[in-house]
Design a protein around this motif. Sequence first.
Motif, short mmCIF file in Angstrom:
data_model
loop_
_atom_site.label_atom_id
_atom_site.label_comp_id
_atom_site.label_asym_id
_atom_site.label_seq_id
_atom_site.Cartn_x
_atom_site.Cartn_y
_atom_site.Cartn_z
N ALA A 132 -0.22 2.45 5.84
CA ALA A 132 -0.03 1.46 4.78
C ALA A 132 1.39 1.45 4.27
CB ALA A 132 -0.99 1.73 3.63
N ARG A 133 1.80 0.32 3.78
CA ARG A 133 3.08 0.19 3.08
C ARG A 133 2.94 0.65 1.65
NH1 ARG A 133 6.89 -0.22 0.14
NH2 ARG A 133 8.56 -1.75 0.19
N LEU A 134 1.77 0.40 1.06
CA LEU A 134 1.55 0.68 -0.36
C LEU A 134 0.05 0.76 -0.62
CD1 LEU A 134 2.96 0.82 -3.23
CD2 LEU A 134 2.47 -1.62 -3.41
N VAL A 135 -0.35 1.68 -1.50
CA VAL A 135 -1.72 1.75 -1.99
C VAL A 135 -1.71 1.39 -3.47
CG1 VAL A 135 -3.63 3.32 -2.57
CG2 VAL A 135 -2.55 3.44 -0.31
N ARG A 192 -2.34 12.46 -2.99
CA ARG A 192 -2.66 12.63 -1.57
C ARG A 192 -2.20 11.50 -0.66
NH1 ARG A 192 -8.82 14.53 -1.19
NH2 ARG A 192 -8.19 14.58 1.01
N THR A 193 -1.73 10.38 -1.23
CA THR A 193 -1.32 9.28 -0.36
C THR A 193 -0.06 9.64 0.42
OG1 THR A 193 -0.16 8.28 -2.24
CG2 THR A 193 -2.36 7.44 -1.72
N HIS A 194 0.06 9.06 1.60
CA HIS A 194 1.22 9.27 2.47
C HIS A 194 2.29 8.20 2.25
CE1 HIS A 194 -0.90 12.37 4.85
NE2 HIS A 194 -1.96 11.63 4.61
N CYS A 195 2.00 7.24 1.40
CA CYS A 195 2.96 6.18 1.11
C CYS A 195 3.06 6.05 -0.41
CB CYS A 195 2.50 4.85 1.73
SG CYS A 195 0.93 4.23 1.06
N ASP A 200 5.35 16.28 0.11
CA ASP A 200 4.93 14.91 0.30
C ASP A 200 3.63 14.57 -0.42
OD1 ASP A 200 7.11 14.36 1.83
OD2 ASP A 200 6.11 14.78 3.74
N SER A 201 2.93 15.55 -0.93
CA SER A 201 1.64 15.26 -1.54
C SER A 201 1.50 15.79 -2.96
CB SER A 201 0.51 15.86 -0.68
OG SER A 201 0.67 17.26 -0.58
N ILE A 202 2.60 16.26 -3.55
CA ILE A 202 2.56 16.80 -4.91
C ILE A 202 3.43 15.95 -5.82
CG2 ILE A 202 3.12 18.76 -6.37
CD1 ILE A 202 2.48 20.58 -4.08
N PHE A 248 4.53 2.57 -10.63
CA PHE A 248 4.81 2.56 -9.20
C PHE A 248 5.46 3.90 -8.86
CE2 PHE A 248 5.86 -0.56 -5.62
CZ PHE A 248 6.21 0.42 -4.72
N VAL A 249 4.75 4.75 -8.12
CA VAL A 249 5.27 6.05 -7.70
C VAL A 249 5.78 5.93 -6.28
CG1 VAL A 249 4.79 8.50 -7.40
CG2 VAL A 249 3.63 7.23 -9.22
N VAL A 250 7.08 6.12 -6.09
CA VAL A 250 7.74 5.86 -4.80
C VAL A 250 7.82 7.14 -4.00
CG1 VAL A 250 9.86 5.05 -3.70
CG2 VAL A 250 9.08 4.01 -5.85
N ARG A 251 7.41 7.01 -2.72
CA ARG A 251 7.62 8.10 -1.76
C ARG A 251 8.58 7.62 -0.69
NH1 ARG A 251 2.29 9.73 -3.03
NH2 ARG A 251 2.23 11.94 -3.50
#
Length: 293
Positions: A106-109, A131-134, A271-273, A290-293
């Motif tokens: 995904a680009r965004l959740v 836990r999201t990767h994006c 990446d997950s914290i 909006f939390v940006v990774r």
Amino acid sequence: MTTAANQTAVVAGIDGSETALGAAQWAAEFATRHALPLTLLHAIPKLDWHFASADPPAEFPRSADGDSALATAETAVRSTHPDLAIRTAAVKGAVATALSDASQSARLVVVGTGAADHRALGGHAIRIAHRTHCSVVVWRQPVARRTGKPLPVIVGIDESDASTRALAEAFDIAGMLHAPLTVVHMWEIGAAVGMGDLGGQGFMDWELLDLLQSRQRQRMDDLVAPFARKYRNAHVTKIFQDISPAKGLTDLSREAQLVVVGSHGRGKLADSILGSVSQNLIHHAECPVFVVR
């Protein structure tokens, strides 16, 4: 655009709540702007009931309720975005796990906060954001009301590499929403340069304070400059304050339509914290985060 090659959809979590509908509409606008499809996803947790006749609690709807929630969300989104490619999916599994799995492509959740009176948000949204990767948006209805002009987008920056990514998203979204952008750097400077106490018996190194403030302002200008050149129509305001970032951004969220921050992960699970500021905002902001990774 910061879309990675393998990030192909915007995913909105659907649970039948009003905030989930708001999240779906926000996700649809983002997907349309970025020419991406939208996936409306409903997770059905696996339950182990001790009594076969017991009814499941409201927060764990049966699949029929999930189908209804998905249909309602799809109808609402299609009414405002008729040409958007929309996919609906109901999957079995924990909510955070299902959305984490979906986030890998995904680009965004985008998820809602749940019940409107659930002010100190915990539960699913926090676990999802961890836990999201994006990147993830936690949507709630802004408390501020428009009075003729669009409400601003707020972006918090600091010394981390995540600030550049947060700025890129913030400039892009402010353009999408035709909104002014407020770039904020908040840093409790006094703690770094003085040992003053409430009795006034400590000291303050004023020269060092001036030097640090000057360097921070220059850093802020340097970060913003390339984006200001790229987005020449952007209306940008800069705020530099000596205040806790979590408190300062929460205060500003009361007059904003969106707050953008970096995730600021650390350690082996970076990446997950979530960092303390982003997690605090998910709990307490008065607008979507909006939390940006």
